[in-house]
Design an enzyme around this catalytic site. Structure first.
Site, PDB file in Angstrom:
ATOM      1  N   ASP A  13       0.727  -1.192  -0.116  1.00 15.30           N
ATOM      2  CA  ASP A  13       0.016   0.132  -0.145  1.00 15.30           C
ATOM      3  C   ASP A  13       0.846   1.325   0.011  1.00 15.30           C
ATOM      4  OD1 ASP A  13      -2.307  -1.588   0.129  1.00 15.30           O
ATOM      5  OD2 ASP A  13      -2.295  -1.484   2.270  1.00 15.30           O
ATOM      6  N   LYS A  16       1.966   2.019  -4.953  1.00 13.31           N
ATOM      7  CA  LYS A  16       2.413   1.628  -6.248  1.00 13.31           C
ATOM      8  C   LYS A  16       1.623   1.953  -7.396  1.00 13.31           C
ATOM      9  CE  LYS A  16       2.304  -2.339  -4.408  1.00 13.31           C
ATOM     10  NZ  LYS A  16       1.973  -1.868  -3.019  1.00 13.31           N
ATOM     11  N   GLY A  42      -4.555  -4.276  -3.902  1.00 15.84           N
ATOM     12  CA  GLY A  42      -5.401  -3.327  -4.097  1.00 15.84           C
ATOM     13  C   GLY A  42      -4.752  -2.087  -4.680  1.00 15.84           C
ATOM     14  N   HIS A  43      -4.585  -1.575  -6.020  1.00 11.67           N
ATOM     15  CA  HIS A  43      -3.880  -0.636  -6.319  1.00 11.67           C
ATOM     16  C   HIS A  43      -4.691   0.471  -6.791  1.00 11.67           C
ATOM     17  CE1 HIS A  43      -0.269  -3.322  -7.126  1.00 11.67           C
ATOM     18  NE2 HIS A  43      -0.557  -3.378  -5.821  1.00 11.67           N
ATOM     19  N   GLN A 182       2.058  -6.241  -3.028  1.00 10.45           N
ATOM     20  CA  GLN A 182       2.525  -6.089  -1.719  1.00 10.45           C
ATOM     21  C   GLN A 182       3.631  -5.134  -1.376  1.00 10.45           C
ATOM     22  OE1 GLN A 182       1.252  -9.412  -3.087  1.00 10.45           O
ATOM     23  NE2 GLN A 182      -0.653  -8.620  -2.808  1.00 10.45           N
ATOM     24  N   PHE A 378       2.584  14.012  -3.634  1.00  9.63           N
ATOM     25  CA  PHE A 378       1.909  14.890  -2.482  1.00  9.63           C
ATOM     26  C   PHE A 378       0.400  14.893  -2.645  1.00  9.63           C
ATOM     27  CE2 PHE A 378       3.079  17.613  -6.214  1.00  9.63           C
ATOM     28  CZ  PHE A 378       1.964  18.308  -6.239  1.00  9.63           C
TER      29      PHE A 378
HETATM   30  P1  GDP Z   1      -0.783   0.427  -3.576  1.00 20.99           P
HETATM   31  O1  GDP Z   1      -1.264  -1.040  -3.181  1.00 20.99           O
HETATM   32  O2  GDP Z   1       0.647   0.446  -3.204  1.00 20.99           O
HETATM   33  O3  GDP Z   1      -0.887   0.871  -4.934  1.00 20.99           O
HETATM   34  O4  GDP Z   1      -1.566   1.565  -2.584  1.00 20.99           O
HETATM   35  P2  GDP Z   1      -2.990   1.626  -2.298  1.00 20.99           P
HETATM   36  O5  GDP Z   1      -3.646   2.264  -3.511  1.00 20.99           O
HETATM   37  O6  GDP Z   1      -3.551   0.274  -1.674  1.00 20.99           O
HETATM   38  O7  GDP Z   1      -2.849   2.847  -1.168  1.00 20.99           O
HETATM   39  C1  GDP Z   1      -2.181   3.935  -1.451  1.00 20.99           C
HETATM   40  C2  GDP Z   1      -3.179   5.052  -0.951  1.00 20.99           C
HETATM   41  O8  GDP Z   1      -2.902   6.299  -0.997  1.00 20.99           O
HETATM   42  C3  GDP Z   1      -4.544   5.111  -2.229  1.00 20.99           C
HETATM   43  O9  GDP Z   1      -5.794   5.577  -1.815  1.00 20.99           O
HETATM   44  C4  GDP Z   1      -3.864   6.382  -3.118  1.00 20.99           C
HETATM   45  O10 GDP Z   1      -5.055   7.069  -3.835  1.00 20.99           O
HETATM   46  C5  GDP Z   1      -3.239   7.463  -2.055  1.00 20.99           C
HETATM   47  N1  GDP Z   1      -2.186   8.206  -2.556  1.00 20.99           N
HETATM   48  C6  GDP Z   1      -1.193   7.699  -3.216  1.00 20.99           C
HETATM   49  N2  GDP Z   1      -0.102   8.466  -3.179  1.00 20.99           N
HETATM   50  C7  GDP Z   1      -0.659   9.524  -2.565  1.00 20.99           C
HETATM   51  C8  GDP Z   1      -0.132  10.734  -2.154  1.00 20.99           C
HETATM   52  O11 GDP Z   1       0.988  11.396  -2.313  1.00 20.99           O
HETATM   53  N3  GDP Z   1      -0.738  11.593  -1.281  1.00 20.99           N
HETATM   54  C9  GDP Z   1      -2.257  11.224  -0.852  1.00 20.99           C
HETATM   55  N4  GDP Z   1      -2.660  12.105   0.007  1.00 20.99           N
HETATM   56  N5  GDP Z   1      -2.705  10.054  -1.165  1.00 20.99           N
HETATM   57  C10 GDP Z   1      -1.810   9.183  -2.044  1.00 20.99           C
HETATM   58  P1  IMO Z   2      -1.161  -4.349  -2.293  1.00 21.29           P
HETATM   59  O1  IMO Z   2      -0.186  -4.989  -3.322  1.00 21.29           O
HETATM   60  C1  IMO Z   2      -0.893  -4.559   2.191  1.00 21.29           C
HETATM   61  C2  IMO Z   2      -1.050  -8.464   3.798  1.00 21.29           C
HETATM   62  C3  IMO Z   2      -2.177  -9.012   4.568  1.00 21.29           C
HETATM   63  C4  IMO Z   2      -1.579  -9.930   5.579  1.00 21.29           C
HETATM   64  C5  IMO Z   2      -0.324 -10.454   4.835  1.00 21.29           C
HETATM   65  C6  IMO Z   2      -0.750 -11.868   4.204  1.00 21.29           C
HETATM   66  O2  IMO Z   2      -2.362  -3.379  -2.279  1.00 21.29           O
HETATM   67  O3  IMO Z   2       0.293  -3.354  -1.600  1.00 21.29           O
HETATM   68  P2  IMO Z   2      -2.549 -12.515   2.052  1.00 21.29           P
HETATM   69  O4  IMO Z   2      -3.766 -12.448   2.137  1.00 21.29           O
HETATM   70  O5  IMO Z   2      -1.589 -12.109   1.148  1.00 21.29           O
HETATM   71  O6  IMO Z   2      -2.225 -13.915   2.483  1.00 21.29           O
HETATM   72  O7  IMO Z   2      -2.047 -11.735   3.499  1.00 21.29           O
HETATM   73  O8  IMO Z   2      -0.150  -9.717   3.786  1.00 21.29           O
HETATM   74  N1  IMO Z   2      -1.281  -7.935   2.594  1.00 21.29           N
HETATM   75  C7  IMO Z   2      -1.248  -6.562   2.119  1.00 21.29           C
HETATM   76  N2  IMO Z   2      -0.996  -5.729   2.791  1.00 21.29           N
HETATM   77  N3  IMO Z   2      -1.194  -4.332   0.774  1.00 21.29           N
HETATM   78  C8  IMO Z   2      -1.296  -5.448  -0.028  1.00 21.29           C
HETATM   79  O9  IMO Z   2      -1.324  -5.372  -1.381  1.00 21.29           O
HETATM   80  C9  IMO Z   2      -1.228  -6.556   0.762  1.00 21.29           C
HETATM   81  N4  IMO Z   2      -1.524  -7.930   0.380  1.00 21.29           N
HETATM   82  C10 IMO Z   2      -1.355  -8.811   1.295  1.00 21.29           C
HETATM   83  O10 IMO Z   2      -2.757  -7.858   5.194  1.00 21.29           O
HETATM   84  O11 IMO Z   2      -0.877  -9.234   6.657  1.00 21.29           O
HETATM   85 MG    MG Z   3      -2.881  -1.503  -1.811  1.00 20.67          MG
END
Ligand code: GDP
Ligand code: IMO
Ligand code: MG
Length: 393
Positions: A13, A16, A42-43, A182, A378
């Site tokens: 999270d 990415k 979840g991206h 991840q 940002f």
């Molecule tokens: P990922 O799994 O690495 O793709 O990240 P996620 O999408 O799960 O979580 C990142 C969250 O932060 C999402 O809701 C993005 O829209 C948000 N986000 C990403 N970059 C920024 C940033 O620079 N500032 C803020 N405020 N939100 C961001």
């Molecule tokens: P993205 O790609 C954050 C965590 C789960 C748990 C551990 C194992 O969005 O960054 P799993 O279901 O993979 O067997 O769970 O890994 N986890 C994540 N945490 N971002 C993710 O993906 C994750 N995918 C798995 O919360 O601790």
């Molecule tokens: Mg994510």
């Protein structure tokens, strides 16, 4: 060479999805490849008023790029069909190729994962699907017809030789971006085992999980938040179980993209980041969510751990040791709240003209990691990004 890997440098999270979407445009990427994980990912990609949450499909889909789901993935066919239909409803007709060697997540896998209470998994069947793969009893996409004939009829047109196509693209000097899911600290080998996911999330996984040679990778970018978050159980030395942690969680909307669970929040950990830089060979860092730290009086970055009366400067390989590590911090002055317009103005300024506190924060990370921060984010939108150093060397 034209293979670029984007990996999470923390616990997932890191942003990415946003960085991949930004780089697809900026670096004129042709193809985007997922190489491990499944819909535990979840991206998020935000473009103007539109927000996309991608689970199996690479984030390059939002910009209409050809996307690949590599052999290293585990895929829930029903969820993938829903994801494709959802994209179509929003005007995107995904160009996908799914590897016949990717493994199928079945109902049985999800039932088994539902019983997990120790790790805090996403309950998407990821661990059980990979267990079957390793014990040579799994079902691959090439055999989807025998287990889920209905899903097969919807997905068969997408199944193709990912390794062959990606290698042909690289031969033709096309730019291929490998999108990690991840994060490094959730890697099955190098993460905080057993509190990890079930795949190799590090950059090396891109080669194994897509069928390309390490010789084809020329650039590796690690994505890190300006602080740290973790969802699920496991050690987290810089976790803040106080109002500051609560403030970061609320301001940063730190609730899981996949499961909605609150994310645990804490200070940036340079010991952990250095471990990620070593394991992945990170050339530069994309630093995200810097805006979220605004308004905090002081900021801390962990520079070492105290353990058993000793000082550790390198990340311990054993999660049991990590659990007992006390962070040692360097403290910096925070910066005030800035409006979105002010941040956008900063993005156009020379680095030397940014507020001193922001510069000091960025410079300290670079000093502690000996790695340039090439991108600073940002805000969630593609445009809420500035470049600090050249991305392509
Ligand atoms: P990922 O799994 O690495 O793709 O990240 P996620 O999408 O799960 O979580 C990142 C969250 O932060 C999402 O809701 C993005 O829209 C948000 N986000 C990403 N970059 C920024 C940033 O620079 N500032 C803020 N405020 N939100 C961001
Ligand atoms: P993205 O790609 C954050 C965590 C789960 C748990 C551990 C194992 O969005 O960054 P799993 O279901 O993979 O067997 O769970 O890994 N986890 C994540 N945490 N971002 C993710 O993906 C994750 N995918 C798995 O919360 O601790
Ligand atoms: Mg994510």
């Amino acid at each position: 060479m034209t293979g670029i890997v984007i990996v999470g440098a923390q616990f997932g999270d890191e942003g990415k999805g946003k960085i991949v979407d930004y780089l697809v445009d900026r670096l004129k990427i042709d193809y985007v490849v997922r190489f491990q994980g499944g819909n535990n990912a979840g991206h998020t990609v935000v473009v103007g008023n539109e927000k996309f949450k991608l689970h199996h499909v690479p984030s390059g889909v939002v910009q209409g790029k050809q996307c690949f789901l590599g052999n290293g993935m585990v895929i829930d066919p029903k969820v993938l069909i829903d994801e494709i239909n959802n994209l179509k409803e929003r005007g995107i007709n995904p160009k996908l190729t799914i590897s016949p060697l990717a493994h199928v997540i079945t109902e049985k896998h999800k039932e088994l994962d539902a019983a997990d209470s120790k790790i805090g998994t996403t309950k998407r069947g990821i661990g059980p699907a990979y267990s079957d793969k390793i014990s040579r009893s799994g079902t691959r996409f090439s055999e989807l017809n025998s287990v889920y004939p209905n899903y097969y009829s919807e997905l068969s047109k997408y199944i193709g030789d990912v390794s062959l196509k990606v290698n042909q693209a690289l031969e033709k000097k096309k730019k291929v971006l490998f999108e990690g899911a991840q994060g490094t600290l959730l890697d099955i080998d190098f993460g905080t085992y057993p509190f990890v996911t079930s795949s190799n999330t590090i950059a090396g996984g891109a080669c194994v999980g897509a069928g390309v040679s390490p010789k084809k990778i020329s650039l590796i970018i690690g994505v890190s938040k300006a602080y740290t978050t973790r969802v699920g159980s496991g050690p987290f030395p810089t976790e803040l179980k106080n109002e500051v942690g609560e403030q970061i969680r609320n301001k940063g909307a730190e609730f899981g993209t996949t499961t909605g669970r609150p994310r645990r929040c804490g200070w940036l950990d340079a010991v952990m980041l250095n471990y990620a830089i070593r394991l992945n060979g990170i050339d530069s860092i994309a630093l995200t969510k810097l805006d979220i730290l605004s308004g905090l009086k002081e900021l801390k970055i962990c520079t070492a751990y105290g353990y058993n009366g000793k000082i550790l400067r390198t990340f311990p390989f054993d999660a049991k040791i990590l659990e007992k590590c006390e962070p040692i911090y360097e403290t910096l002055h925070g910066w005030p709240e800035f409006s979105h317009e002010e941040w956008q103005k900063f993005a156009k300024l020379k680095f030397e003209r940014l507020p001193k506190e922001i510069r000091n924060y960025i410079l300290l990370i670079e000093r502690l990691t000996k790695t340039p921060i090439s991108l600073v984010s940002f805000g969630p939108d593609r445009n809420d990004t500035f470049i600090r150093h050249k991305i392509l060397v």
